[in-house]
Design an enzyme around this catalytic site. Structure first.
Site, PDB file in Angstrom:
ATOM      1  N   ASP A  49       1.349  -2.015   0.729  1.00 10.56           N
ATOM      2  CA  ASP A  49      -0.252   0.153   0.219  1.00 10.56           C
ATOM      3  C   ASP A  49       1.196   1.462  -0.116  1.00 10.56           C
ATOM      4  O   ASP A  49       0.451   2.720  -1.171  1.00 10.56           O
ATOM      5  CB  ASP A  49      -0.916   0.089   1.349  1.00 10.56           C
ATOM      6  CG  ASP A  49      -2.548   0.054   1.113  1.00 10.56           C
ATOM      7  OD1 ASP A  49      -2.745   0.372   0.171  1.00 10.56           O
ATOM      8  OD2 ASP A  49      -3.426  -0.486   1.445  1.00 10.56           O
ATOM      9  N   GLU A  72      -5.531   6.806   0.060  1.00 14.34           N
ATOM     10  CA  GLU A  72      -5.813   6.104   1.110  1.00 14.34           C
ATOM     11  C   GLU A  72      -4.818   6.081   2.873  1.00 14.34           C
ATOM     12  O   GLU A  72      -5.222   6.285   3.457  1.00 14.34           O
ATOM     13  CB  GLU A  72      -5.964   4.805   1.143  1.00 14.34           C
ATOM     14  CG  GLU A  72      -7.096   4.328   1.772  1.00 14.34           C
ATOM     15  CD  GLU A  72      -7.280   2.831   1.803  1.00 14.34           C
ATOM     16  OE1 GLU A  72      -6.807   2.228   0.352  1.00 14.34           O
ATOM     17  OE2 GLU A  72      -8.066   2.626   2.616  1.00 14.34           O
ATOM     18  N   ASP A 128      -6.191   4.713  -4.863  1.00  9.63           N
ATOM     19  CA  ASP A 128      -6.295   4.121  -4.070  1.00  9.63           C
ATOM     20  C   ASP A 128      -5.611   2.443  -4.274  1.00  9.63           C
ATOM     21  O   ASP A 128      -5.619   1.768  -5.496  1.00  9.63           O
ATOM     22  CB  ASP A 128      -7.913   3.078  -3.881  1.00  9.63           C
ATOM     23  CG  ASP A 128      -7.588   1.885  -2.930  1.00  9.63           C
ATOM     24  OD1 ASP A 128      -7.104   1.944  -2.196  1.00  9.63           O
ATOM     25  OD2 ASP A 128      -8.934   1.645  -2.584  1.00  9.63           O
ATOM     26  N   ILE A 130      -3.775   0.362  -3.260  1.00  9.06           N
ATOM     27  CA  ILE A 130      -4.595  -1.423  -3.308  1.00  9.06           C
ATOM     28  C   ILE A 130      -5.730  -1.405  -2.658  1.00  9.06           C
ATOM     29  O   ILE A 130      -6.273  -1.217  -1.775  1.00  9.06           O
ATOM     30  CB  ILE A 130      -3.651  -2.432  -2.249  1.00  9.06           C
ATOM     31  CG1 ILE A 130      -2.277  -2.548  -3.184  1.00  9.06           C
ATOM     32  CG2 ILE A 130      -4.297  -3.402  -2.371  1.00  9.06           C
ATOM     33  CD1 ILE A 130      -1.112  -4.344  -2.339  1.00  9.06           C
ATOM     34  N   ASP A 131      -6.495  -1.222  -3.507  1.00 12.41           N
ATOM     35  CA  ASP A 131      -7.980  -1.595  -3.385  1.00 12.41           C
ATOM     36  C   ASP A 131      -8.318  -3.588  -3.170  1.00 12.41           C
ATOM     37  O   ASP A 131      -8.252  -3.761  -4.798  1.00 12.41           O
ATOM     38  CB  ASP A 131      -8.713  -0.686  -4.823  1.00 12.41           C
ATOM     39  CG  ASP A 131     -10.440  -0.905  -4.186  1.00 12.41           C
ATOM     40  OD1 ASP A 131     -10.995  -0.430  -3.483  1.00 12.41           O
ATOM     41  OD2 ASP A 131     -11.601  -1.370  -5.680  1.00 12.41           O
ATOM     42  N   THR A 133      -7.549  -5.549  -0.056  1.00 12.48           N
ATOM     43  CA  THR A 133      -6.662  -5.777   0.348  1.00 12.48           C
ATOM     44  C   THR A 133      -6.412  -7.446   0.686  1.00 12.48           C
ATOM     45  O   THR A 133      -5.147  -8.570   0.907  1.00 12.48           O
ATOM     46  CB  THR A 133      -6.038  -5.395   1.930  1.00 12.48           C
ATOM     47  OG1 THR A 133      -7.858  -5.071   2.216  1.00 12.48           O
ATOM     48  CG2 THR A 133      -5.521  -3.830   1.197  1.00 12.48           C
ATOM     49  N   ASP A 275     -12.541   4.518  -3.376  1.00 15.23           N
ATOM     50  CA  ASP A 275     -12.862   2.838  -4.079  1.00 15.23           C
ATOM     51  C   ASP A 275     -13.810   3.274  -5.373  1.00 15.23           C
ATOM     52  O   ASP A 275     -14.432   2.311  -5.449  1.00 15.23           O
ATOM     53  CB  ASP A 275     -13.220   2.736  -2.745  1.00 15.23           C
ATOM     54  CG  ASP A 275     -12.669   2.279  -1.876  1.00 15.23           C
ATOM     55  OD1 ASP A 275     -11.357   1.343  -2.331  1.00 15.23           O
ATOM     56  OD2 ASP A 275     -12.883   2.121  -0.705  1.00 15.23           O
TER      57      ASP A 275
END
Ligand code: NAG
Ligand code: NAG
Ligand code: NAG
Length: 337
Positions: A49, A72, A128, A130-131, A133, A275
């Site tokens: 992330d 994020e 984002d 890493i959308d 996780t 998101d």
């Protein structure tokens, strides 16, 4: 003839998302697949992330130094002695995706360029890193998502889906796709291994009985039992396609499924703008409509969250109203809003 609008932003976003996606893949290979870390350990996803956010923010800073970023992550947990181990790993991984290496100090500053509060005015990027996780840790679907928002309107969206099959009909084939959209210019897919972009569109089904719908793998993200009732009302008989992350928006945009339902699981949860920004534009440009469960457009002008929306319903423009009608019947049986 003038160049297409947002050509520079589009190109930079593609490079940034691709570089960050590759960093995430590297983290997965090194840390999740490695024998030293079990999948219950959340630290690989945290490292990925931060690294992905550092990479994307660095690209954005060098091309658009005055654009704020709504990201994020912030660097709090990477600072001081307590953050040292994590900071060193993030630095190494982020630098593996960058031509000019960052220093320990600059990586923290770069990550913290993502703390912008959002709002109704001006330019901002929503990221984002890493959308999805949980999908990342399972080796399934996750996405790196980046969008340019101007005065509350999403103008550019790029999503990298490292584990999504290039062709949904060949699940064991090549994986890794990039989805690209600019408002008014259509929706495109390319695979990680090629620069050729192919236009995509939602499937134009005639009857909902042929449709299938997408929802989250995690029942904590979307109410699956209500979705099943909605599907039944609509005459949908196929099993839901469960997938983590914004890859769901990508999937329906290229016609793998027809409807995406994200039904609120809590009255107080506010969806985050990062998101949904890029995915919602992708679907709109592929022929769909994205709204909340009341049929209202997603409103990106209220800061870091979609404060005035509840849930998400995405479907081809021809069937969206019908889907909303069914959603209303199931969620609000007494007609109360
Ligand atoms: C942004 O880029 C400028 C050079 O264009 C550089 O001086 C600055 O340190 C960068 N900021 C961050 C946070 O990376
Ligand atoms: C990757 O993209 C190129 C260009 O569009 C295409 O020729 C190739 O077939 C794609 N790979 C797969 C596995 O579809
Ligand atoms: C899903 O909706 C049903 C029916 O409205 C409700 O009973 C259940 O508690 C909800 N589940 C979650 C996880 O919110």
């Amino acid at each position: 003839m003038s160049a297409l609008a947002f050509a520079a932003e589009r190109a930079v976003a593609i490079h940034a998302v691709l570089a960050a996606s590759k960093v995430c893949q590297r983290v997965f290979t090194k840390l999740v697949n490695g024998e030293t870390v079990t999948k219950k350990d959340k630290s690989p996803v945290t490292i990925a992330d931060y690294s992905a956010q550092a990479v994307v923010n660095t690209f954005l800073n060098s091309s658009f130094p005055s654009d704020p970023i709504v990201g994020e992550e912030d660097s709090k947990d990477l600072r001081g002695d307590a953050g040292r181990l994590m900071r060193e790993k993030v630095l190494e991984l982020a630098n593996s995706g960058l031509d000019t290496p960052l220093t320990e100090q600059s990586i923290l500053e770069t990550i913290d360029r993502g703390t912008y509060g959002g709002g109704a005015k001006g330019r901002m990027w929503a990221l984002d890193p890493i959308d999805g996780t949980k999908g990342f840790l399972r080796g399934e679907q996750f996405a790196v998502c980046l969008a340019l928002i101007i005065d509350g309107q999403v103008q550019v969206g790029v999503m990298g889906c490292p584990n999504l099959p290039v062709d949904a009909k060949n699940q064991d084939g090549e994986k890794g796709c990039l989805f690209i959209t600019v408002k008014g210019q259509g929706a495109f897919q390319r695979n990680f291994s090629s620069t050729t972009e192919v236009p995509i569109s939602m499937s134009d089904i005639q009857s909902l009985t042929d449709a299938s719908f997408c929802e989250s793998v995690e029942s904590g993200h979307s109410n699956q039992s209500e979705a099943a009732k909605i599907a039944q009302l609509l005459g949908i008989t196929k099993a839901p396609v469960r997938m983590d992350s914004q890859c769901k928006y990508c999937s329906i945009s290229r016609g793998d499924a027809e409807v995406y339902l994200r039904l609120p699981v809590s009255a107080t949860y506010e969806e985050k703008i990062w998101d949904h920004a890029s995915g919602s534009l992708l679907v709109a440009e592929a022929g769909g409509i994205v709204s909340d469960v009341y049929g209202r457009p997603l409103d990106f002008s209220h800061g870091r969250t979609l404060a005035t929306n509840s849930g998400v319903v995405a479907a081809h423009a021809k069937i969206h109203a019908k889907v909303i009608e069914a959603v209303q019947k199931v969620l609000f049986p007494e007609g109360k809003l």
